[in-house]
Scaffold this motif. Sequence first.
Motif, short mmCIF file in Angstrom:
data_model
loop_
_atom_site.label_atom_id
_atom_site.label_comp_id
_atom_site.label_asym_id
_atom_site.label_seq_id
_atom_site.Cartn_x
_atom_site.Cartn_y
_atom_site.Cartn_z
N CYS A 1 52.55 14.77 24.19
CA CYS A 1 52.01 13.49 24.66
C CYS A 1 51.77 12.52 23.49
O CYS A 1 50.95 12.76 22.61
N ASN A 2 52.49 11.40 23.50
CA ASN A 2 52.34 10.38 22.46
C ASN A 2 50.96 9.73 22.50
O ASN A 2 50.41 9.34 21.46
N CYS B 1 46.32 10.47 29.72
CA CYS B 1 47.57 9.73 29.50
C CYS B 1 48.01 9.07 30.79
O CYS B 1 48.23 9.73 31.80
N CYS C 1 54.42 6.63 26.12
CA CYS C 1 54.60 8.08 26.17
C CYS C 1 55.88 8.38 26.96
O CYS C 1 56.39 7.52 27.68
ZN LIG Z 1 51.49 11.41 27.64
#
Ligand SMILES: [Zn+2]
Length: 426
Positions: free
Chosen positions: A238-239, A208, A221
């Motif tokens: 976490c997106n 990420c 995120c």
């Molecule tokens: Zn993330």
Amino acid sequence: MKQISRRAVVLLLLALLVVCGSLLYVVRYVEHGQDWAAAYARENAGASGAIIDRKGLVLAAFSPSESQFQPDRELRIANFHVTGDYYGRTGTGLLTGYQDFSLLTGSSFSENAVLYLNVDAELNRKAFQVLDGRPGAVLIMNYRSGELLCMVSSPSIDPLEADPQPQEGAYINRCLSACFVPGSVFKLITAAAAIEGIPDLSERRFVCEGSVEIAGVTIKCSGYHGEQTFEQALSNSCNVAFSQLSVELGHPAMLRAVRRFGFLESQRLDGIPSAAGSFPLENPGDPELGWAGVGQSTDLLCPYSLLRFVAAVANDGELAEPRLIRDGSLGFSSRLMRADTAKELQRLMHYNVVNGYGEDRFPGLRLCAKTGTAERGDGSSNAWFVGFLADEEHPYAFVIMIERGGSGLGAAGTAANEILQYAVNR
Ligand SMILES: [Zn+2]
């Protein structure tokens, strides 16, 4: 000739529909009418009825000539969405249920019945106090037995006041009758689908860098999480990781999971219907599927459906269907997910608390949980905190949602700690 046979087929289909419809009605009546009939069987001397909580507190009592309520005003307000009132102002209230069932059976409202509840009215009071006027929902149940211990919706009203000046939405039971943007609590559903659908999940690493591009659309995120394992990605919420997982699993698998866990249907709490949730029914394309996998897009969930989900996770995948009424019978039980899936989610939710949220925030509670800070269209966020206690003495599953409450951990997590501390010390 073709014309006629087509017409015959249409007629046959119509006839079938009528038959199916009648059958469905009978099945529903048999299934849910029983809940009320069981209560009616407890006849007392004299023409009267009462609603009594699990500790023996009388919340409401009525006779043909008189209807009464618990004298403590705060207790009445905190329990309004459970008891309802004699005016039928909230659809989920038991007093309304009494009347509905009376209509079905032809018996009168004054016929004798005492309803014993699993609900703890003082625990409801505590939850209501902790919400402190903020709109929200609190649900707690025993995930081993199915007993529903706490159901509070805020704002509320005093059921004794014939003509209250209610806050907006005070008649709605937010636990049962409404759906909300779930945000990151939805990642538990994506996680369940990933555990079952991606064999090498535990060896995967997710990178990420604060956002990810999916088919030209940027998904942001909340942080910059670097390289993570699956459990770290859930704990970081976490997106990037979860939108990618959602796209990898694909729309059919995601929809299947949401449907299998009962989120898209109206569920029943002792015959009282809950609101059906939503998830994109057609494949909305990868970027939107990514957003749907992290609880945004058109996702909407009813707090009660989430309670059933976390209760099943806590109980190794087997759901002890929640019961509001205490009638001595065991609740219905069904398998919502595989035992190994549930056990892995238990482990991950405990990891969240130990490595993400901090056990110090929840002293003495063996907590497994997931936060959610769900962005609404207007810039505010719904604060969620859902989970359970891995504690055989207090096997409690819970859902706490504060509308426009801000941070999931800060607002709903803090509320959860206060309410659960009270619950385990009862
Ligand atoms: Zn993330």
